[in-house]
Design a protein around this motif. Structure first.
Motif, mmCIF file in Angstrom:
data_model
loop_
_atom_site.group_PDB
_atom_site.id
_atom_site.type_symbol
_atom_site.label_atom_id
_atom_site.label_comp_id
_atom_site.label_asym_id
_atom_site.label_seq_id
_atom_site.Cartn_x
_atom_site.Cartn_y
_atom_site.Cartn_z
ATOM 1 N N ALA A 1 45.696 -7.142 -9.136
ATOM 2 C CA ALA A 1 46.636 -7.824 -9.919
ATOM 3 C C ALA A 1 47.675 -6.903 -10.699
ATOM 4 O O ALA A 1 48.778 -6.806 -10.733
ATOM 5 N N ASP A 2 47.101 -5.184 -10.406
ATOM 6 C CA ASP A 2 48.407 -4.676 -10.467
ATOM 7 C C ASP A 2 48.559 -3.733 -9.485
ATOM 8 O O ASP A 2 49.504 -2.283 -9.785
ATOM 9 N N ASN B 1 56.088 -8.010 -6.842
ATOM 10 C CA ASN B 1 55.905 -9.283 -7.959
ATOM 11 C C ASN B 1 57.388 -9.191 -7.956
ATOM 12 O O ASN B 1 58.619 -8.709 -8.166
ATOM 13 N N PHE C 1 50.585 -8.624 -15.944
ATOM 14 C CA PHE C 1 49.864 -8.803 -14.723
ATOM 15 C C PHE C 1 48.773 -9.607 -15.329
ATOM 16 O O PHE C 1 48.033 -9.979 -16.533
ATOM 17 N N PRO C 2 48.297 -10.131 -14.535
ATOM 18 C CA PRO C 2 47.349 -11.264 -15.103
ATOM 19 C C PRO C 2 45.395 -10.497 -15.314
ATOM 20 O O PRO C 2 45.952 -9.115 -14.437
ATOM 21 N N ARG D 1 62.441 -1.131 -9.040
ATOM 22 C CA ARG D 1 62.794 -2.820 -10.102
ATOM 23 C C ARG D 1 64.291 -3.011 -8.450
ATOM 24 O O ARG D 1 64.680 -1.969 -9.352
ATOM 25 N N THR E 1 64.504 -11.039 -10.452
ATOM 26 C CA THR E 1 64.336 -8.902 -10.155
ATOM 27 C C THR E 1 62.806 -9.150 -9.080
ATOM 28 O O THR E 1 61.728 -9.657 -9.303
ATOM 29 N N PHE F 1 59.230 -6.629 -8.180
ATOM 30 C CA PHE F 1 58.890 -5.716 -9.002
ATOM 31 C C PHE F 1 58.419 -4.856 -7.887
ATOM 32 O O PHE F 1 57.447 -5.577 -6.946
ATOM 33 N N HIS G 1 67.055 -5.887 -8.512
ATOM 34 C CA HIS G 1 67.578 -7.017 -9.324
ATOM 35 C C HIS G 1 68.438 -7.669 -8.351
ATOM 36 O O HIS G 1 69.732 -7.240 -7.746
ATOM 37 N N PHE H 1 60.022 -12.108 -9.617
ATOM 38 C CA PHE H 1 60.328 -12.926 -11.185
ATOM 39 C C PHE H 1 62.025 -13.652 -10.910
ATOM 40 O O PHE H 1 62.407 -13.113 -10.678
ATOM 41 N N PHE I 1 56.660 2.118 -8.920
ATOM 42 C CA PHE I 1 57.136 0.970 -8.883
ATOM 43 C C PHE I 1 58.699 0.912 -8.482
ATOM 44 O O PHE I 1 59.493 1.840 -9.083
ATOM 45 N N ALA J 1 63.449 -10.778 -16.458
ATOM 46 C CA ALA J 1 62.261 -9.341 -15.819
ATOM 47 C C ALA J 1 63.024 -7.933 -15.619
ATOM 48 O O ALA J 1 62.539 -7.226 -15.742
#
Lengths: 280, 280, 280, 280
Positions: free
Chosen positions: B239-240, B245, A107-108, B61, B18, B20, B63, B247, B59, A95
């Motif tokens: 969802a977005d 999010n 995303f869903p 990111r 990871t 987001f 890690h 991972f 966003f 990711a």
């Protein structure tokens, strides 16, 4: 390779109606439009083109005020420049290396509720070591467990239902591929396309998965050669790539779609070399 | 009006993960970021910012490779420049006048399956003459029929379920507003925000509807003043626009959110003038 | 074999409440109740027993008018007379030989929507030649694909969701077994029971399939020995076999269940002989 | 009042098939069968009658081994003895007074998931003081919010979907009535019937609610007079009252249903007196 594609959609307009058509071939690095034409009947109707995101979809807005029969006809000659892609062995997507443009395809979405599929996807596919191997296994599993049955599903059918229902059309096969990829943290997007050798001729749907920084084409239906697809649009799923959104009162009458290779020899030769395809 | 917002998210990292994150205030015409700061613990962790569409979501990111406790803290001072909007009477949205940028907010999405709500929305709200009147009626209907009950829904809950379940949290109220708008061909989008006077403090969600070419803010929960929202992101639905999010393997430990007005007098005065608000 | 079973349910009564309890051991040909006792606290509360179909379920109606703490305690000593069943080879159930009493266990029910599973069941299990072989294969498939995770599902969860969710508790394992049987035209019913060696102790659920004119016991969870089950009731699914239906306002406080073998040696010896069990 | 009812079902048998037909008029205290006849084509096919619970449903098992055209024809002359029921004012059902036979009609079933409707039912109907008033309000609400649209739903459609979809056929109207009753702790059951003056003629469905110890007939479709219904069966919902269950391979060809009043004058006169009807 060159293809001639066309589609003709006709409607009975009952009152003032606005259409958003999504039927034009996409303009991408791999796909050049040599010529294209739009004709409506009755004529003299304003067609307003606009893009839904760069290279994503070329929408046409058409506002029809006069009741009665309405028809829109699109034809284009399109040239594809495809390359086969080779992956290094054992590469598995992380990711932290996904390009930001691809993130939203994790995303869903309406028909691909990946948030409810994590465990299923994990149990079926997680042990496969490479991303390419996983997506290939997903396609094989779909082909094996889902029957292609015309008319078996409708506009409400989503990937979750297809898993238990075990039948569907190209759209359902694509949604199922996408939902499994996303549940494994692999970005995946829906492809609407013209498809050479699709029988009976119609709009086609398949999907792309994001592998080693490239969008790779997959089609779990195995109905057409992958190098005979002329892309119309990509999107999250069928919700944002429908060939027609209708606002008003209009009954659909007919849809006629065609896709022909202009040089069949070239097409066949290309097929020998093109195994794993990335449209750019 | 100026606000000081902050959020602190902490996790127990079990293996390479990871994130987001989507926790930063948005940078828009109506919202200026005077200063902002990101701190992680442990420190020296790379934070990679990227936008998910212009002005849509910022966003981050991150890690994290080291197991154990991880924390990210965001603080910002944000100034809002809001104007009240007045609509001409009797204006009702026509699909042929929607700006192309708004079109995709007509489509059904993961939690807002507008394709299954046409008849419901039509029977309940179609007779109302103006777009603004329709959206106001939708919000009143939601407020009247759905109870706000903490913990009553989960990450799988979509608008369709909320209609029968009749309880939910801010996220469900927003999804229900959006689904009804889209089913009436009114573009609508989800808003993730910091909210002044939200009790208990948390991330908040509401929605915007596209009326006469402007995105107008609505909140069917009636829990907070509309002019005290500091936007984080807009999107199709939850969802977005999720604040995180994940991972990898990380257990959430804690979420602490705050939003304070730096000049309460100015905030109260603004409230007298601001009725219908458009964030640009 | 003799077992001592008990259950104690306690509630905080907020207003006049009627309970339908389903906690007593069933009285069947294979199961003799040697003694049993019901005690409530406070005492002197009327308990009205009634059967929900012959041998199907022994309901207790209890009407509690006084607010505050309420407790019901059931204990029983039960003797089981089980026989092992042997089937002739290659026997496959035909709908024209099903006993009328078993027919309604072919129909779809609240949590076992067999009408949506025909294709799935057919593709996975139809090629197996005998009915017994099919049900055994169903149990093995459930055990392999579904994880037992406490608290992973709730009272709304039905068999369709368990297929994609891939986790559940004993109730979900039973529903999934039932739905697959019915989709293959094999009558199947839900069993609520006390279970010896269940860890942690609780009410248990499994199912029976109708094979060669007999109801045969199956448990896809593999958590307990099949010959240590003391039946409470059988029904279509969890909807008509719940241990308590509550009409009024009462908060559940606690559930304590136990099941002990009174002669462990006899139990162990029986286990060597009893492979395929039919409770009559 | 006397009625002549008939139904004829024809199929193309592709391989050995067992049918469970549920087309005969019920034999109850209120409904006397004066004469009835069953004819199959080809003839000499064994018809095995059995009841699915006393007075509940009279099933016919027919095993057809020969491929080709198969037809079953049922005709009957039935006399109804109906009485109008009057309720004392302000009576509201208490769970502690429900007859044990009615208890299972409180439970959720395949198409009537009452367990997910408590809040909805409570908010819409709980304030109405009498049970009769509640059920009447439920029927009015269904009539007002749901459109009768032939072919709008299918065999998978359940009450939850009808609430959002807002269209359906008699079966969906009945399911919605039942689910709301049960969610309010009022036992309710599905009625399959022949219906005089139904246009176009077909099998009909409505429901009964348990009020003051009697089963009272309701029909939210308002399509036919309530005193012109000849009952076939009652059950939990459409899952256990289907006119034909098919085990084998047989394509349905045709369904022809009729229901005629033998003395129209008597029927009309009866209508003046019969308002609230209980079939016993």
């Amino acid at each position: 390779m060159k293809f001639k594609v066309s589609s003709e959609l006709s409607y009975n307009i009952k009152s003032d109606t606005t259409f958003f058509f999504n039927i034009q071939a996409a303009q991408t690095k791999s796909q050049t439009i040599i010529e294209e034409q739009l004709v409506t009947s009755p004529g003299k109707i304003k067609i307003e083109p606009f893009d839904l995101g760069v290279r994503k979809a070329r929408f046409l807005r058409v506002h029809v005020t006069k009741p009665g029969h309405f028809k829109i006809n699109y034809t284009a000659t399109v040239e594809l420049h495809l390359k086969s892609v080779r992956f290094k062995k054992e590469s598995d997507l992380k990711a932290n290396t996904i390009h930001p443009d691809a993130v939203s395809y994790l995303f869903p979405s309406r028909y691909c509720q990946a948030d409810r599929m994590y465990k299923f996807a994990e149990m079926e596919f997680k042990n496969i070591k490479t991303t390419y191997g996983k997506v290939t296994a997903i396609c094989n599993w779909i082909y094996k467990t889902v029957h292609y049955v015309s008319g078996s599903t409708n506009a409400n059918t989503s990937a979750i239902e297809t898993i238990t229902q075990r039948e569907g059309v190209c759209r359902d096969f694509a949604h199922l591929g996408i939902v499994m990829c996303r549940a494994l943290s692999i970005p995946a997007r829906y492809i609407a396309a013209y498809a050479y050798q699709l029988n009976p001729p119609d709009f086609h749907a398949c999907f792309e998965a994001y592998i080693d920084g490239k969008w790779i084409l997959f089609d779990a239906t195995r109905m057409v050669p992958l190098h005979g697809l002329v892309k119309i649009a990509h999107g999250y799923d069928a919700a944002d790539t429908s060939f027609a959104n209708i606002f008003g009162e209009a009954d659909p009458l007919n849809v006629v779609v065609s896709c022909e290779a202009l040089d069949k020899k070239a097409f066949e030769n290309a097929g020998k070399k093109l195994k794993t395809i990335s449209y750019e």
